[in-house]
Design an enzyme around this catalytic site. Structure first.
Site, PDB file in Angstrom:
ATOM      1  N   LYS A  40     -12.744   5.364  -3.742  1.00 51.96           N
ATOM      2  CA  LYS A  40     -12.909   4.656  -2.004  1.00 51.96           C
ATOM      3  C   LYS A  40     -13.622   5.297  -1.601  1.00 51.96           C
ATOM      4  O   LYS A  40     -14.726   6.190  -2.121  1.00 51.96           O
ATOM      5  CB  LYS A  40     -11.471   4.903  -1.611  1.00 51.96           C
ATOM      6  CG  LYS A  40     -10.430   4.694  -2.262  1.00 51.96           C
ATOM      7  CD  LYS A  40      -9.054   4.476  -0.760  1.00 51.96           C
ATOM      8  CE  LYS A  40      -8.120   3.908  -1.650  1.00 51.96           C
ATOM      9  NZ  LYS A  40      -6.932   4.066  -0.816  1.00 51.96           N
ATOM     10  N   ARG A  44      -1.973   8.172  -6.732  1.00 52.67           N
ATOM     11  CA  ARG A  44      -2.830   6.803  -7.261  1.00 52.67           C
ATOM     12  C   ARG A  44      -4.024   6.366  -7.726  1.00 52.67           C
ATOM     13  O   ARG A  44      -4.710   7.130  -6.952  1.00 52.67           O
ATOM     14  CB  ARG A  44      -2.403   5.973  -6.025  1.00 52.67           C
ATOM     15  CG  ARG A  44      -2.850   3.988  -6.404  1.00 52.67           C
ATOM     16  CD  ARG A  44      -2.344   3.507  -5.553  1.00 52.67           C
ATOM     17  NE  ARG A  44      -2.698   2.081  -5.554  1.00 52.67           N
ATOM     18  CZ  ARG A  44      -4.353   0.938  -5.502  1.00 52.67           C
ATOM     19  NH1 ARG A  44      -4.746   2.343  -5.272  1.00 52.67           N
ATOM     20  NH2 ARG A  44      -4.079   0.437  -5.697  1.00 52.67           N
TER      21      ARG A  44
HETATM   22  N1  LIG Z   1       0.140   3.393  -1.728  1.00 51.35           N
HETATM   23  C1  LIG Z   1      -1.389   3.070  -1.441  1.00 51.35           C
HETATM   24  N2  LIG Z   1      -1.906   1.906  -1.690  1.00 51.35           N
HETATM   25  C2  LIG Z   1      -2.674   1.585  -2.283  1.00 51.35           C
HETATM   26  N3  LIG Z   1      -3.486   0.168  -2.435  1.00 51.35           N
HETATM   27  C3  LIG Z   1      -4.474   0.060  -1.645  1.00 51.35           C
HETATM   28  S1  LIG Z   1      -5.338  -0.820  -2.618  1.00 51.35           S
HETATM   29  C4  LIG Z   1      -7.447  -0.111  -2.372  1.00 51.35           C
HETATM   30  C5  LIG Z   1      -7.488   0.919  -2.964  1.00 51.35           C
HETATM   31  O1  LIG Z   1      -8.685   0.898  -3.210  1.00 51.35           O
HETATM   32  O2  LIG Z   1      -7.438   0.656  -4.326  1.00 51.35           O
HETATM   33  C6  LIG Z   1      -8.381  -0.867  -1.945  1.00 51.35           C
HETATM   34  C7  LIG Z   1      -8.578  -0.466  -0.550  1.00 51.35           C
HETATM   35  C8  LIG Z   1      -9.406  -1.282   0.518  1.00 51.35           C
HETATM   36  C9  LIG Z   1     -10.364  -2.444  -1.052  1.00 51.35           C
HETATM   37  C10 LIG Z   1      -9.653  -2.581  -2.033  1.00 51.35           C
HETATM   38  C11 LIG Z   1      -9.096  -1.477  -2.653  1.00 51.35           C
HETATM   39  N4  LIG Z   1      -5.025   1.624  -1.602  1.00 51.35           N
HETATM   40  C12 LIG Z   1      -3.801   2.363  -1.559  1.00 51.35           C
HETATM   41  C13 LIG Z   1      -3.313   3.554  -0.905  1.00 51.35           C
HETATM   42  O3  LIG Z   1      -4.019   4.175  -0.059  1.00 51.35           O
HETATM   43  N5  LIG Z   1      -1.732   3.327  -1.132  1.00 51.35           N
END
Ligand SMILES: Nc1nc2[nH]c(S[C@@H](C(=O)O)c3ccccc3)nc2c(=O)[nH]1
Length: 277
Positions: free
Chosen positions: A221, A255
């Protein structure tokens, strides 16, 4: 502490790895549906062999600025892949969605866990989740993906995030979802500045106050790639550092994209934990 879904139990006495299976079109080299499912099954198999317990399937890119995905588009992306994985593996499958209909159909074809970055705030989500009778991850997000990173601000970050999670727990209990089904997640990167993210990691233990499992999702991230000044795909070391710190601070589910390497981090962590008992 453990999670139960249908006839499955997941032991949370040591951290479990949740492997990300991104099924948005940009995550596949080609457009072919068969290739997409074949590619996904191979990726799932390698994550499972590496020690991943949960496969998280998301059809909506929650990238800041991402355009909305229609219901049918999201269903077309996730349902066939959940069916294919269910037929072939007995692992835990979580559906990363905020849409009630996607939750309903995903659970009906075999998803074991609802992972909602909007904590069941979308219409009908609470009702569908109550009927689905599977564990639910409630995540904190300030604002919406399109604008959440414009100007994140809090009076007291940890208290504000905790208050939100507490309110969502009550909303779930009001529709008959038992606390034992709930997993909490402070939502790294969802309406937080770089400093906010590291403050949440520094004080991660605070989120154990509810006596519920806590999930940490920091893999590749912005809190990592902005700090290191590298592209997300080159953030393995940073992601593993965050996973290690989260494990040491009691994260029950981590995750990640890099499932194999993170499972090795957890193996080392578990060995140290054993020695300190
Ligand atoms: N529970 C839970 N579910 C999640 N789904 C995601 S999408 C995220 C990523 O980088 O995967 C993301 C954020 C922004 C853009 C693309 C992808 N992040 C989480 C988290 O931090 N917790």
């Amino acid at each position: 502490m453990q999670l139960t879904s249908r006839n499955k139990n997941l032991d949370l006495s040591t951290p479990q790895v949740m492997g990300i299976l991104n099924v948005t079109p940009d995550s596949f080299s080609d457009g072919g549906k068969f290739n997409r499912i074949d590619y996904a099954l191979n990726h799932v198999e390698s994550m499972l062999q590496a020690g991943t317990s949960i496969i998280d399937i998301g059809g909506e890119s929650t990238r800041p600025g991402a355009k909305e995905v229609t219901l049918n588009e999201e269903l077309d992306r996730v349902v066939p892949i959940i069916e294919a994985i269910r037929q072939r593996f007995d692992c835990w499958i979580s559906i990363d969605t905020s849409k009630a209909q996607v939750m309903k159909e995903a659970v009906s074809v075999g998803a074991d866990l609802i992972n909602d970055v909007r904590a069941l705030q979308e219409s009908n989500a609470l009702e569908v989740a109550a009927k689905a009778n599977v564990p639910i991850c409630l995540m904190h997000m300030q604002g919406q993906p399109r604008t959440m990173q414009n100007q994140p601000n809090y009076n007291h970050l940890i208290q504000d995030v905790s208050d939100f999670l507490n309110e969502r727990i009550s909303a779930c209990e009001n529709v008959g979802i038992s606390r034992q089904q709930l997993i909490l997640d402070p939502g790294f990167g969802f309406g937080k500045t770089l400093e906010h993210n590291y403050q949440m990691l520094a004080e991660f233990e605070q989120f154990h106050q509810f006596g519920l499992p806590v999930l940490a999702g920091m893999s590749r991230k912005s809190m990592i790639f902005n700090l290191l000044g590298k592209p997300p795909a080159e953030c393995l070391a940073g992601s593993l550092a965050c996973a290690t710190i989260a494990a040491m601070k009691g994260a029950h589910i981590i995750r990640v994209h890099d499932a194999r390497e993170t499972a090795e981090v957890v193996k080392i962590y578990n060995m140290v934990l054993q020695q300190s008992k």
